[in-house]
Design an enzyme around this catalytic site. Structure first.
Site, PDB file in Angstrom:
ATOM      1  N   ASP A 302       0.860  -1.170   0.000  1.00  0.00           N
ATOM      2  CA  ASP A 302       0.000   0.000   0.000  1.00  0.00           C
ATOM      3  C   ASP A 302       0.904   1.231   0.000  1.00  0.00           C
ATOM      4  O   ASP A 302       2.122   1.137   0.163  1.00  0.00           O
ATOM      5  CB  ASP A 302      -0.978   0.005   1.184  1.00  0.00           C
TER       6      ASP A 302
HETATM    7  C1  BGC Z   1      -4.963   3.285  -0.019  1.00  0.00           C
HETATM    8  C2  BGC Z   1      -5.133   2.273  -1.121  1.00  0.00           C
HETATM    9  C3  BGC Z   1      -5.014   2.950  -2.458  1.00  0.00           C
HETATM   10  C4  BGC Z   1      -3.660   3.625  -2.533  1.00  0.00           C
HETATM   11  C5  BGC Z   1      -3.392   4.288  -3.859  1.00  0.00           C
HETATM   12  C6  BGC Z   1      -3.718   4.121  -0.201  1.00  0.00           C
HETATM   13  O1  BGC Z   1      -3.669   5.186   0.680  1.00  0.00           O
HETATM   14  O2  BGC Z   1      -4.965   2.638   1.224  1.00  0.00           O
HETATM   15  O3  BGC Z   1      -6.346   1.609  -0.982  1.00  0.00           O
HETATM   16  O4  BGC Z   1      -5.194   2.047  -3.492  1.00  0.00           O
HETATM   17  O5  BGC Z   1      -3.594   4.607  -1.519  1.00  0.00           O
HETATM   18  O6  BGC Z   1      -4.166   5.382  -4.058  1.00  0.00           O
END
Ligand code: BGC
Length: 766
Positions: A302
């Protein structure tokens, strides 16, 4: 001597055999084709891997956020310059948040035409509920329990995103959550692993389609692996501390289901699990996902989660974070710069084995080949497709259909709904009623503000009534756009007076109240589940002058609307329904669409009951031992029961259930049938739900668990028999060794239109 008839039979029989052989032949051929394609992809990947330097391999494991206006001038300094340099050297395998054909083409051109090996980028984006044309938030879609509609919604989202250059979505989020305080419940399918698995699968199939190499399909991503929905106290990113049984039986199943239908990627999560951050968790990423489930796609971290292991107190610095993440099976680094900066040294000094790098890169390249990016790197960059597909009629129709199906009728006393189409004086009240942005909800990064149809616009299409509008009160004040914290209006009641004025003279008042679109989503946890700000006061003030109120809720999570439930005759749960929001709501209010949605998450009476969910365990003290006694599992100031249970949802007609019967077909195969009749005045659809309870087991089991559902459409007075067959898959569970077992003994079975209004029967497994 054969008779003519016999000869004819023989001829027919031979033909039949030949035909079936041919058919088999075709089946085998197509299996062979798939095997050949994947073998040839494996060979191509191996060949490419052989030709890559260590830095180029690690580059494939590196993902950057969009960094400068790629169609503009080249960056000369800072972070953007570093990313640009890396891109040109082939040290970037993927980018996210680069959207639109021109922008994607520009970065892809660098990767393909300027780097040594010309390996195309995979372009990721959070296509969570639509790209530009927005579907209902995922929790709302889940309320439809309509897997075909959900699949179609993902399919058009993929089509639209793919037309804008994207080939990978970070969806579906399949985190089960029982905590409405957690802002990200809007992004999932609710509290139940059975429903959540079916919906996760529908979404993966919708995004990825039958053929990933088509330019209208994109790779999906099951996230966040794992346990993220169980953040303590509902506070985003917080510590997770859950037991083995919950992990195996509640958290894992939707991920497993997505893996089984071939989801191409997983994203790990920000939280820790048993003291180990998910990003550095080898048990999750290697033991369970890649070894036990044989997942052959890749895992992306993530955002910055590799580096966050330092703040967790698990890695001492970026270098160790890179080591721990790579060893644990995180294949791609989203925006930590940890792999690109540290992995090569770690390999050279022998701390990380190159075979781990090879494994990660093989997984990533494979998905790129499957997407067809090597054959045609610009296949998602077709200007004409971008212009014709985005916002097309097909997509608008699909999101409207999805929006109608997502609406849940929570209450409808004295059939105040549907509204008459003529001669009514309607007072429409609430800032959300005229809002054209908030209904888009959270996670709609590419959609433009003010592009949703408002409730007012939807209702004004019914011209033979008299509609007057008053805002009543703002929900939020000041800047509300992403990524800002929403400031709720807790003081300004200056517009109440006008709202009360129009309500006094109305036959019916429609009040649209609830959360601002950015009150839920990532980083947006709440400690209260009340109507935000002064809206509760507005509701009560209007109620004093006119009790004939239809409350339309806009929200990204379950709310504790106990006062409203007690006083307001009709309540419509309309969530955040996306671009076509107002049209869908108006059609439901006027009865042009008969609602059939059912709650995918329990609505509490009070935030203090959270986490509250239908599939709870009995405890040793489930009931009051004697009048007024205190030593049982309860609250002294609120009942244990929810305001609206999981699975609840009404229709403009009603359904009766009868004749529940079970039949043992074979060992661990139970047939359950029930007769369902539409006993109301109009045609309608009902989600028939089946729950079981395993009474005594080697680990305690929930009092009831959803194990089947079917949507039936019935005309007035029509009835149907609905049949379910329970097999090992539904009857078993994971024990604490992680082994799936089905145990003999007595089971209860419940069937009905919600988790608490049910007919009950039972059966015995031998
Ligand atoms: C989130 C993800 C997301 C990623 C990219 C993160 O902060 O937890 O779910 O896909 O950002 O935007």
């Amino acid at each position: 001597m054969k008779t003519d008839l016999e000869s004819l039979y023989i001829a027919l029989f031979t033909l039949l055999i030949l035909f079936s052989c041919n058919n088999n032949q075709e089946g085998e051929d197509s299996d062979k084709n798939i095997a050949e394609v994947s073998e040839s992809i494996d060979n191509k990947v191996a060949d490419l891997l052989d030709r890559m330097t260590l830095e180029e391999k690690i580059g494939q494991m590196n993902q950057y956020n969009g960094f400068w206006d790629v169609t503009g001038p080249t960056p000369e300094a800072g972070d953007a310059a570093k990313k640009y340099e890396h891109l040109k050297k082939g040290y970037v395998g993927s980018m996210l948040n680069v959207t639109g054909v021109d922008e994607v083409r520009a970065v892809q051109k660098i990767a393909v035409e300027e780097t040594r090996l010309g390996i195309p980028l995979i372009i990721g984006f959070d296509v969570i509920h639509g790209y530009k044309t927005i579907s209902p938030i995922p929790l709302a879609e889940a309320a439809s329990w309509d897997l075909e509609a959900i699949k179609k919604s993902a399919e058009v989202a993929a089509k639209e995103a793919a037309a804008a250059g994207i080939n990978w979505t970070f969806a579906p989020m399949v985190d089960i959550s029982r905590d409405a305080r957690w802002g990200r419940v809007m992004e999932g399918a609710g509290e139940d692993p059975f429903l959540g698995s079916k919906i996760g699968v529908a979404r993966v199939k919708g995004f990825q389609g039958e053929d990933l190499s088509l330019p209208s399909t994109i790779a999906a991503c099951a996230k966040h692996w794992a346990g993220y929905g169980f953040a303590e106290s509902g506070r985003d990113y917080n510590t997770v501390d859950i037991g083995t049984s919950t992990l195996n039986n509640i958290v894992f199943p939707p991920f497993k289901a997505c893996s089984e239908v071939g989801v191409k990627t997983f994203m790990n999560s920000f939280n820790e699990l048993n003291g180990i951050p998910a990003t550095g968790n080898a048990y999750l990423q290697r033991n369970i996902l890649k070894d036990k489930w044989k997942f052959d796609g890749f895992v992306v971290s993530d955002w910055g989660s590799i580096n966050e292991m330092i703040a967790h107190g698990y890695a001492r610095d970026k270098k160790q974070a890179a080591e721990l993440a790579a060893k644990a099976g995180s294949d791609m680094d989203m925006e930590s710069y940890a792999y690109v900066d540290e992995l090569a040294n770690l390999v050279r000094e022998g701390t990380v084995s190159e075979s781990l790098i090879d494994d990660a890169v093989t997984r990533i390249l494979k998905v790129k080949f499957e997407l067809g990016l090597f054959d045609e790197p610009y296949r998602y960059c077709d200007k004409e497709r971008e212009e014709t597909i985005i916002g097309s009629e097909e997509i608008q129709e699909t999101v409207l259909d999805m929006a109608k199906k997502s609406i849940v009728l929570l209450k409808n006393e004295n059939n105040i709904l549907p509204l008459k189409k003529q001669g009514l004086r309607i007072a429409l009240i609430g800032a959300l009623a005229s809002d054209k942005t908030s209904p888009l909800g959270s996670w709609r990064l590419a959609a433009d503000d003010s592009t949703a149809v408002s409730v007012m616009e939807g209702m004004l299409q019914y011209k033979e009534n008299n509609l007057e509008y008053a805002k009543g009160a703002d929900v939020a004040l000041g800047e509300t756009s992403f990524p800002f914290e929403v400031k709720i209006n807790t003081t300004d009641k200056s517009e109440f007076k006008r709202a009360i004025g129009i309500a006094k003279n109305a036959d019916v008042v429609v009040m649209v109240l609830g959360e601002h679109g950015f009150q839920s989503g990532e980083g947006r946890s709440r400690t209260s589940l009340d109507l935000p700000g002064v809206q509760q006061a507005l509701l009560e003030a209007v109620y004093k002058v006119n009790k004939n109120i239809v409350l339309v809720l806009n929200n990204g999570r379950p709310l504790a609307i106990t006062w409203a439930d007690k006083h307001i005759p009709a309540i419509v749960e309309a969530w955040q329904l996306g671009t076509q929001s107002g049209n869908a709501i108006a059609q439901v209010l006027y009865g042009d669409y008969n609602p059939s949605g059912k709650l995918p998450m329990t609505f509490p009476r009070d935030v203090g009951q959270v986490p509250i969910y239908y599939n709870y365990k009995n405890t040793g003290r489930p009931v009051i031992p004697a009048p007024n006694q205190v030593f049982w599992s309860h609250y002294i100031d609120e009942s244990n029961t929810p305001l609206y249970p999981f699975g609840h949802g009404l229709s403009y007609t009603s359904f009766s259930y009868s004749n529940l019967r079970t039949e043992t077909l074979s060992q661990n195969e139970i047939k359950v049938s029930v007769d369902v009749k539409n006993v109301g005045p109009v045609e309608g659809k009902e989600v028939v739900q089946l729950y079981i309870g395993d009474l005594v087991a080697s680990i305690t089991r929930p009092v009831k668990e959803l194990k089947g559902f079917e949507m039936v459409a019935l005309d007035a007075n029509e009835s149907k028999t609905v049949t379910f067959v329970l097999t090992n898959k539904e009857l078993g569970f994971y024990n604490n060794e992680g082994v799936f077992v089905t145990e003999p003994g007595a089971f209860k079975v419940f069937v009905g239109g919600s988790s608490d209004t049910v007919l009950e029967s039972g059966f015995e497994l031998k």
